[in-house]
Design a protein around this motif. Structure first.
Motif, short mmCIF file in Angstrom:
data_model
loop_
_atom_site.label_atom_id
_atom_site.label_comp_id
_atom_site.label_asym_id
_atom_site.label_seq_id
_atom_site.Cartn_x
_atom_site.Cartn_y
_atom_site.Cartn_z
N LEU A 1 30.47 77.98 28.17
CA LEU A 1 31.41 78.81 27.43
C LEU A 1 32.24 77.98 26.46
CD1 LEU A 1 32.78 81.28 30.12
CD2 LEU A 1 30.69 81.40 28.77
N GLY A 2 32.31 78.45 25.22
CA GLY A 2 33.13 77.80 24.21
C GLY A 2 32.44 76.67 23.48
N GLN A 3 31.26 76.25 23.92
CA GLN A 3 30.53 75.19 23.23
C GLN A 3 29.87 75.75 21.97
OE1 GLN A 3 29.33 71.64 24.90
NE2 GLN A 3 31.51 72.04 25.09
N TRP A 4 29.65 74.86 20.99
CA TRP A 4 28.90 75.26 19.82
C TRP A 4 27.53 75.81 20.25
CZ3 TRP A 4 29.92 70.08 16.89
CH2 TRP A 4 31.13 70.19 16.17
N ALA A 5 27.06 76.80 19.55
CA ALA A 5 25.75 77.37 19.84
C ALA A 5 24.67 76.55 19.14
CB ALA A 5 25.70 78.82 19.40
N ASP A 6 24.56 75.29 19.57
CA ASP A 6 23.53 74.36 19.10
C ASP A 6 22.48 74.26 20.21
OD1 ASP A 6 25.30 74.04 17.04
OD2 ASP A 6 25.52 71.86 17.25
N LEU A 7 21.28 74.75 19.94
CA LEU A 7 20.27 74.87 20.98
C LEU A 7 18.90 74.44 20.45
CD1 LEU A 7 21.24 78.48 22.12
CD2 LEU A 7 21.94 76.35 23.23
N THR A 8 18.10 73.85 21.34
CA THR A 8 16.72 73.51 21.04
C THR A 8 15.82 74.32 21.97
OG1 THR A 8 17.34 71.26 20.38
CG2 THR A 8 15.02 71.66 20.91
N ILE A 9 14.85 75.03 21.40
CA ILE A 9 13.96 75.90 22.18
C ILE A 9 12.56 75.29 22.17
CG2 ILE A 9 13.04 78.23 22.45
CD1 ILE A 9 15.43 79.21 20.75
N PHE B 1 32.35 61.82 19.20
CA PHE B 1 33.64 62.45 19.52
C PHE B 1 33.52 63.97 19.61
CE2 PHE B 1 34.41 58.45 17.38
CZ PHE B 1 35.50 57.88 18.01
N GLU B 2 32.39 64.47 20.08
CA GLU B 2 32.13 65.90 20.09
C GLU B 2 31.85 66.45 21.48
OE1 GLU B 2 30.09 66.06 15.61
OE2 GLU B 2 28.81 66.03 17.40
N GLU B 3 32.14 65.70 22.52
CA GLU B 3 31.74 66.13 23.86
C GLU B 3 32.46 67.40 24.33
OE1 GLU B 3 35.20 63.28 24.51
OE2 GLU B 3 33.52 63.50 23.13
N ASP B 4 33.58 67.76 23.68
CA ASP B 4 34.26 69.00 24.05
C ASP B 4 33.68 70.21 23.32
OD1 ASP B 4 35.17 68.19 21.55
OD2 ASP B 4 37.17 69.03 21.85
N ARG B 5 32.72 69.99 22.42
CA ARG B 5 32.15 71.08 21.63
C ARG B 5 30.64 71.20 21.74
NH1 ARG B 5 34.73 68.89 16.31
NH2 ARG B 5 34.86 67.07 17.66
N LYS B 6 29.97 70.14 22.19
CA LYS B 6 28.51 70.21 22.25
C LYS B 6 27.98 69.28 23.33
CE LYS B 6 25.83 68.64 19.25
NZ LYS B 6 25.09 68.63 17.99
N GLY B 7 26.68 69.38 23.57
CA GLY B 7 26.05 68.56 24.60
C GLY B 7 25.76 69.32 25.88
#
Length: 544
Positions: free
Chosen positions: A501-509, A491-497
């Protein structure tokens, strides 16, 4: 008010530049730099776009050409089990019973007096002779309880001392959903299948809350180092859920955890469902799902099938949870606002699970239930259409196919084997796919899973050409299954994935661009950094 625009009005907290950014955002599929303010992405664009928003206190990460992806997510893990594996005898990949026994003897000699020997990961499919009995283990470890769990945790191997501690005798009955294996004379062999595993596990000294947290911390750190920004833990007891909450409140969850209640076995499910749904606790912990299990696994001949196992005539698997209880708990959970995720592996187990979901959805008519079916491992083609019609999410593990191809088709035969780990069938039917590893059953690296989905080969390149290669995914599809797919499942598709702009800053480098290398090299790509909410949960020293 648009949070992203408000945040962008201030100087950036963090900028990442000089990279290759794959956004999963159709509006801007690629970029070179990212700007972060607080825990959100506020700029995605060129080097100049981001540089203009930087201030004197903005931290800077020079990506040096590295690849940035939306934070990778594992949709099915067991963190406590991973923690236990990290502190137990690791038996994964051991190719003979004799070597397992030898390692058990060595490990036992190094333990304090009175302590149990715990081991995890044996797989009889790698040996000749099939399942073990207690005698070689008892001979190797005669003075202390020894308890070795199979790689899928659905079978356990005990020595005589462990059976004695658990009160196991020839009169011990089979529990619901399990089997105490006995020899021709009626004596227990030391092999426990399905729910019978708990007969021995419960005899072990209980873990304190502090000890549980000690197990979870290294498991969480390991996940962060693998590039995971979130995991879906399936499943937690009341005590384990309390340990997760305490870690969240102490700021000791480096990644996000989407927790599921353990709604099977001897657990107090009614007490679990009486707990209010928990979403975004301390920005890390969500608890809104009930995990059920209908059947066992194919590896231990416990998955439920309509017809006999091809390599075990007369056996069609067994119910871990009675179907009536599956139906009741599915409906009860939905009425209380919980998502339901049900483990179903064999074709009959899958079909009955779909029946239970269909009945519950019709009775409750929940607004946005997003039911999940976990594993979907050997499915009939027609049931994929039912999965789609009922709005289910397929939570599947691509690496299971490549870890188990040497024996899985022998279990079910060629005809049923067409539906083994059928990723392509699922996507072509339009079913949302959320990928994972079932760690510690399989390698916790999402790159191993991505490689498996692309090639249908293990990391040694076997089998040549890929096993059931018609089920392969493209790289874009595989990345979606580890980013947007899990976000939707949680239930997080509006915040991540996505990186937008506006998405959580969850990143894989990642050190290398997955698009520019042979698929065979993907499992060996190094993770350089893992950001969760704009904070580095893991940083390789090479990341400047």
């Amino acid at each position: 008010m648009n949070t992203a625009l408000v945040l962008a009005a201030f100087a950036l907290d963090l900028m990442l530049s000089n990279g290759r950014v794959l956004t999963q955002d159709p509006a801007r599929p690629e970029a070179a730099a990212i700007g972060i303010r607080a825990d959100r992405i506020v700029i995605v664009g060129s080097e100049a776009d981001v540089a203009r928003a930087a201030g004197p206190d903005t931290r800077h990460i020079d990506l040096g050409g590295a690849l940035v992806l939306p934070g990778l997510v594992d949709s099915h893990v067991h963190l406590r089990s991973l923690g236990e594996q990290l502190t137990s005898l690791d038996l994964r990949g051991v190719a003979s019973l004799d070597e397992v026994v030898r390692r058990a003897a060595v490990a036992s000699s190094e333990l304090p007096e009175g302590e149990w020997l715990d081991g995890i990961g044996w797989d009889q499919n790698l040996w000749s002779g099939g399942y073990p009995d207690h005698r070689p283990l008892t001979a190797a470890v005669p003075e202390r309880p020894a308890w070795l769990l199979r790689i899928d945790w659905y079978a356990g191997w005990a020595n005589a001392k462990a059976m004695q501690a658990a009160g196991i005798t020839r009169d011990t009955p089979d529990p619901q959903g399990g089997r105490v294996v006995k020899d021709a004379t009626g004596e227990p062999t030391g092999l426990f299948l399905g729910e019978a595993v708990n007969l021995v596990t419960r005899a072990k000294p209980a873990r304190s809350r502090a000890r549980l947290k000690d197990l979870l911390r290294p498991a969480l750190a390991r996940c962060a180092a693998m590039g995971l920004t979130e995991v879906h833990d399936a499943a937690a007891t009341l005590e384990e859920a309390s340990a997760f909450r305490e870690l969240a409140e102490a700021g000791q969850l480096p990644i996000r955890v989407h927790l599921m209640w353990k709604g099977y076995g001897a657990e107090d499910v009614e007490a679990m469902l009486a707990q209010p749904v928990l979403v975004g606790h301390r920005d890390r912990l969500t608890h809104r799902t009930l995990k059920l299990i209908i059947d066992g696994t194919m590896g231990s001949h416990g998955a439920l099938f309509f017809d006999d196992y091809a390599d075990d005539p007369g056996n069609r698997g067994f119910f871990v949870t009675p179907i009536e209880r599956i139906r009741r708990l599915t409906e009860d959970a939905m009425r209380r606002g919980y998502q339901v995720a049900t483990h179903a592996i064999g074709d009959r187990g899958i079909s009955l699970t779909l029946d239970a979901f269909e009945a519950a959805l019709a009775a409750v008519r929940p607004r946005d239930p997003r039911p999940r079916i976990e594993h979907l491992q050997c499915v009939r083609r027609g049931d994929i259409d039912r999965v789609k019609r009922l709005g289910l999410i397929a939570s599947m593990q691509p690496s299971h196919a490549t870890a188990e191809f040497t024996w899985s088709e022998k279990r079910v035969g060629l005809e049923r084997g067409r539906g083994l780990y059928a990723l392509r069938w699922v996507l072509d039917a339009g079913v949302p796919l959320a990928a994972g590893s079932d760690l510690p059953v399989d390698d916790e690296s999402p790159l191993t899973g991505i490689h498996s989905a692309l090639t249908r080969q293990n990391t040694r390149g076997e089998p040549e050409g890929g096993w059931h290669s018609e089920q392969r995914l493209t790289l874009d599809e595989a990345l979606h299954a580890y980013t947007l797919g899990p976000a939707y499942a949680a239930f997080e598709e509006d915040r991540k994935g996505r990186i937008a702009l506006g998405q959580w800053a969850d990143l894989t480098i990642l050190a290398r661009d997955l698009r520019a290398i042979p698929a065979s090299e993907i499992p060996r790509v190094e993770v350089l950094g893992t950001l969760v909410g704009g904070r580095l949960a893991y940083r390789d020293p090479r990341l400047r």
